[in-house]
Design an enzyme around this catalytic site. Structure first.
Site, PDB file in Angstrom:
ATOM      1  N   ARG A  69      38.671  11.589 -20.776  1.00  0.00           N
ATOM      2  CA  ARG A  69      38.605  11.098 -19.391  1.00  0.00           C
ATOM      3  C   ARG A  69      37.270  10.444 -19.073  1.00  0.00           C
ATOM      4  O   ARG A  69      37.172   9.648 -18.158  1.00  0.00           O
ATOM      5  CB  ARG A  69      38.793  12.273 -18.425  1.00  0.00           C
ATOM      6  N   LYS A 176      42.574  26.593 -32.052  1.00  0.00           N
ATOM      7  CA  LYS A 176      42.867  27.828 -31.335  1.00  0.00           C
ATOM      8  C   LYS A 176      42.398  27.694 -29.877  1.00  0.00           C
ATOM      9  O   LYS A 176      41.519  26.868 -29.640  1.00  0.00           O
ATOM     10  CB  LYS A 176      42.234  29.020 -32.049  1.00  0.00           C
ATOM     11  N   ASP A 205      42.285  27.371 -38.193  1.00  0.00           N
ATOM     12  CA  ASP A 205      41.427  28.525 -37.953  1.00  0.00           C
ATOM     13  C   ASP A 205      40.152  28.207 -38.728  1.00  0.00           C
ATOM     14  O   ASP A 205      40.187  28.138 -39.965  1.00  0.00           O
ATOM     15  CB  ASP A 205      42.071  29.804 -38.500  1.00  0.00           C
ATOM     16  N   HIS A 206      39.046  28.015 -38.021  1.00  0.00           N
ATOM     17  CA  HIS A 206      37.870  27.485 -38.731  1.00  0.00           C
ATOM     18  C   HIS A 206      37.335  28.465 -39.788  1.00  0.00           C
ATOM     19  O   HIS A 206      36.580  28.075 -40.663  1.00  0.00           O
ATOM     20  CB  HIS A 206      36.783  27.017 -37.752  1.00  0.00           C
ATOM     21  N   LYS A 210      35.626  28.101 -44.357  1.00  0.00           N
ATOM     22  CA  LYS A 210      34.420  28.659 -44.987  1.00  0.00           C
ATOM     23  C   LYS A 210      34.682  28.884 -46.477  1.00  0.00           C
ATOM     24  O   LYS A 210      35.707  29.471 -46.847  1.00  0.00           O
ATOM     25  CB  LYS A 210      34.045  29.998 -44.326  1.00  0.00           C
ATOM     26  N   GLU A 244      28.217  39.443 -34.097  1.00  0.00           N
ATOM     27  CA  GLU A 244      27.294  38.367 -33.730  1.00  0.00           C
ATOM     28  C   GLU A 244      26.186  38.928 -32.862  1.00  0.00           C
ATOM     29  O   GLU A 244      26.414  39.896 -32.112  1.00  0.00           O
ATOM     30  CB  GLU A 244      28.028  37.311 -32.909  1.00  0.00           C
ATOM     31  N   ASP A 263      39.872  36.546 -28.744  1.00  0.00           N
ATOM     32  CA  ASP A 263      38.993  35.500 -29.282  1.00  0.00           C
ATOM     33  C   ASP A 263      38.863  35.573 -30.806  1.00  0.00           C
ATOM     34  O   ASP A 263      38.735  34.552 -31.470  1.00  0.00           O
ATOM     35  CB  ASP A 263      37.603  35.673 -28.625  1.00  0.00           C
ATOM     36  N   HIS A 268      40.663  34.987 -36.652  1.00  0.00           N
ATOM     37  CA  HIS A 268      39.665  35.089 -37.722  1.00  0.00           C
ATOM     38  C   HIS A 268      39.752  36.418 -38.509  1.00  0.00           C
ATOM     39  O   HIS A 268      39.762  36.419 -39.736  1.00  0.00           O
ATOM     40  CB  HIS A 268      38.252  34.942 -37.164  1.00  0.00           C
ATOM     41  N   LYS A 368      29.958  41.041 -29.672  1.00  0.00           N
ATOM     42  CA  LYS A 368      28.806  40.188 -29.342  1.00  0.00           C
ATOM     43  C   LYS A 368      27.625  41.065 -28.931  1.00  0.00           C
ATOM     44  O   LYS A 368      27.791  42.220 -28.558  1.00  0.00           O
ATOM     45  CB  LYS A 368      29.179  39.245 -28.204  1.00  0.00           C
ATOM     46  N   LYS A 373      23.888  38.648 -36.819  1.00  0.00           N
ATOM     47  CA  LYS A 373      25.139  37.950 -37.118  1.00  0.00           C
ATOM     48  C   LYS A 373      25.498  38.329 -38.549  1.00  0.00           C
ATOM     49  O   LYS A 373      24.685  38.155 -39.461  1.00  0.00           O
ATOM     50  CB  LYS A 373      24.928  36.440 -37.015  1.00  0.00           C
TER      51      LYS A 373
HETATM   52  C1  BG6 Z   1      35.030  31.263 -32.312  1.00  0.00           C
HETATM   53  C2  BG6 Z   1      34.930  32.174 -31.119  1.00  0.00           C
HETATM   54  O1  BG6 Z   1      36.383  31.037 -32.650  1.00  0.00           O
HETATM   55  O2  BG6 Z   1      34.366  31.862 -33.417  1.00  0.00           O
HETATM   56  C3  BG6 Z   1      33.479  32.474 -30.792  1.00  0.00           C
HETATM   57  O3  BG6 Z   1      35.556  31.565 -30.000  1.00  0.00           O
HETATM   58  C4  BG6 Z   1      32.752  32.999 -32.006  1.00  0.00           C
HETATM   59  O4  BG6 Z   1      33.372  33.394 -29.714  1.00  0.00           O
HETATM   60  C5  BG6 Z   1      32.980  32.084 -33.215  1.00  0.00           C
HETATM   61  O5  BG6 Z   1      31.363  33.037 -31.696  1.00  0.00           O
HETATM   62  C6  BG6 Z   1      32.431  32.710 -34.470  1.00  0.00           C
HETATM   63  O6  BG6 Z   1      32.493  31.772 -35.503  1.00  0.00           O
HETATM   64  P1  BG6 Z   1      31.427  31.779 -36.687  1.00  0.00           P
HETATM   65  O7  BG6 Z   1      31.908  30.719 -37.612  1.00  0.00           O
HETATM   66  O8  BG6 Z   1      30.100  31.484 -36.051  1.00  0.00           O
HETATM   67  O9  BG6 Z   1      31.483  33.151 -37.256  1.00  0.00           O
END
Ligand code: BG6
Length: 518
Positions: A69, A176, A205-206, A210, A244, A263, A268, A368, A373
């Site tokens: 937008r 997601k 799913d990121h 990895k 984290e 989340d 994950h 969190k 981390k």
């Molecule tokens: C995301 C969550 O999908 O993954 C976040 O929405 C989280 O809250 C993040 O911080 C963690 O990803 P990574 O790759 O930093 O472990």
């Protein structure tokens, strides 16, 4: 995922192999990013596409259209991306590579939920496809808020942009969250599948981008040593930790409606769980792998209300100190309800009812504002049955732990007992370590490169199928329901601490303890 070859090599030779293991460029196509002016695009998508370009994995016949937008045109979009890539590129920017890419990037201004945007997109696609000779294959990336997914897909269908034919593919990447509970996940899948075939939908799913996560399957199924031990005869328990140190930051708007469970867990953490627990697939084909993951989720023992009370723990951080800085409590964070009942921490014990895992608890935790981390999977093996060493009874012998370090110190280590040198037999725990950095150098990947490339070559192995997402929600639904009904004791852990005391008690009741958060 490309094919792997295996032979033992030195760290120096391993560096060489990383450079040599490149695949060939993806076939011609055009990428349309809905949400082209957003955060995901500038922070991760463009930097990973740049990395693909630099690695020679994009075809010459390629272009990108960002749709959003924001009031921009091709020139201002390119100027903004050129500025932003300086901050978000994961390697030193090669101007020639960037120039080649940026000249293929276009912008279309429009609302995602209005038909005229899609009419205009169709016209632009025709022009740009001709100009860059990209053919008719198209990849649509939904980098928008989840509320838009059904509408965008519906309008893509109505404007006839997702029909496939011989030699022409049309694919849609969905980020997601895939719903917020079982019912909404089912509804989302239904609306996507009303327009698209399952093989056109790539649910990202990121975590699967990895290297260390992809390596779980290689570690298990390309080595003969560990798999025979990978079952309830030898494994005592499994811990999966994804914690984290950051808090909610400026994401209160999203997070306060989501919470740690939604989340992180059905996506994950369940990816890590299924890859750890699944049976060897019959092949490395997408449906063989995804089918095995689905079976693990189906075998998780469903929790009754009472088991949710005794086998799960929820937490929310209060004020605290983390590495010398004062952290304000979650409820006082921007855009968070001051009486919020949203959890920022979850721990749970899950049992998998199948032959391999019956009786082995899987403990999961995520949260969190914890001290560091750290994501890791710990496989704890059963102790030796008797102790032959005077002064050490079996109870005092250390269990062998195999630790898959997912991030940030990517690697694998094995803990075992060794004799301390000296005339007396005394034991000490020691560690054998493999570190990715030593062998393969520092990774410069954003984690999205493999996923985008795989989608362009049509390999869905690392993406979730509709049933995988729904099965994940099915496991957590009883927790969501009970927590909504029963008031919490929040805040119940201080920022910077290891989490709620109840999470330690959960394991202590079983005579176990969490591995310290390092
Ligand atoms: C995301 C969550 O999908 O993954 C976040 O929405 C989280 O809250 C993040 O911080 C963690 O990803 P990574 O790759 O930093 O472990």
């Amino acid at each position: 995922m490309s094919q792997a070859t295996q032979s033992v090599c030195s760290p120096e030779q391993a560096h060489e192999k990383v450079t040599q293991s490149q695949s060939k460029p993806a076939p011609p196509s055009i990428l349309v990013i809905f949400g082209g002016a957003g955060d995901l695009t500038k922070r991760l998508l463009i930097p990973s596409i740049y990395n693909l370009q630099a690695a020679g994995l994009l075809p010459d016949e390629f272009a990108i259209i960002g749709v959003a937008r924001a009031d921009k045109d091709d020139a201002s979009f390119r100027a903004d991306l050129t500025e932003e890539i300086k901050s978000f590129a994961t390697t030193k920017l090669d101007e020639a590579v960037w120039k080649k890419l940026i000249d293929k990037i276009y912008y279309l201004r429009g609302n995602f939920d209005e038909a005229p945007t899609f009419e205009a997109l169709k016209t632009r696609l025709d022009e740009i496809e001709k100009k860059h000779n990209t053919g008719k294959s198209r990849l649509f990336y939904l980098a928008t808020g989840a509320d838009y997914f059904p509408k965008v897909v519906d309008l893509l269908g109505q404007s006839d942009m997702v029909k496939q034919e011989e030699g022409v593919w049309r694919r849609v990447i969905v980020e997601k969250p895939f719903g917020t509970d079982l019912a909404s996940a089912e509804a989302l899948n239904k609306s996507l599948l009303a327009v698209l075939e399952e093989n056109q939908i790539y649910r990202i799913d990121h975590y699967l981008g990895k290297e260390t996560v992809q390596n779980i399957l290689v570690f298990r199924f390309a080595n003969g040593l560990f798999e025979p031990l990978w079952n309830n005869r030898y494994v005592d328990s499994v811990q999966i930790t994804v914690v984290e140190s950051v808090g909610v930051e400026n994401r209160g708007n999203y997070y306060d409606h989501s919470g740690a469970l939604r989340d992180m867990v059905p996506n994950h953490l369940f990816q890590l769980l299924t890859m750890t627990a699944m049976e060897p697939p019959t092949s490395f084909q997408p449906d063989a792998v995804r089918g095995e993951k689905a079976k693990v989720l189906q075998a998780i023992h469903p929790l009754t209300e009472e088991q949710v009370r005794t086998q799960t723990v929820r937490g929310q951080y209060g004020a605290g100190t983390l590495r010398g800085s004062e952290i304000v409590e979650y409820r006082k964070s921007p855009k968070v309800n001051p009486e919020s009942e949203t959890e920022t921490y979850v721990a749970m014990k899950l049992m998998i009812d199948n032959w391999r895992w019956a009786g082995v608890p899987f403990y999961l935790r995520t949260g969190k504002c914890l001290p560091n981390k750290n994501s890791e999977i710990v496989i704890t093996f059963k102790k030796a049955p008797i102790s032959l060493f005077s002064g050490e009874d079996v109870g005092e012998l250390q269990a062998n732990n195999l630790i898959l370090h997912i991030q940030p110190d990517e690697g694998i280590s094995l803990e075992f007992g060794a004799k301390i040198p000296g005339p007396k037999v005394k034991l000490s725990g020691v560690e054998m370590d493999f570190n990715y950095r030593d062998y393969f150098g520092q990774s410069t990947s954003t984690g999205y490169e493999t996923l985008i490339y795989d989608c362009m070559i049509g390999d869905a192995t690392l993406f979730q199928r509709a049933d995988n997402t729904e099965l994940g929600w099915k496991v957590v639904d009883p927790m969501l329901k009970l927590w909504q009904k029963e008031k919490s004791d929040f805040p119940n852990y201080a920022a910077g601490s290891n989490g709620p005391a109840a999470a330690d008690e959960l394991l202590a009741r079983d005579g176990r303890a969490w591995r310290p958060i390092k």
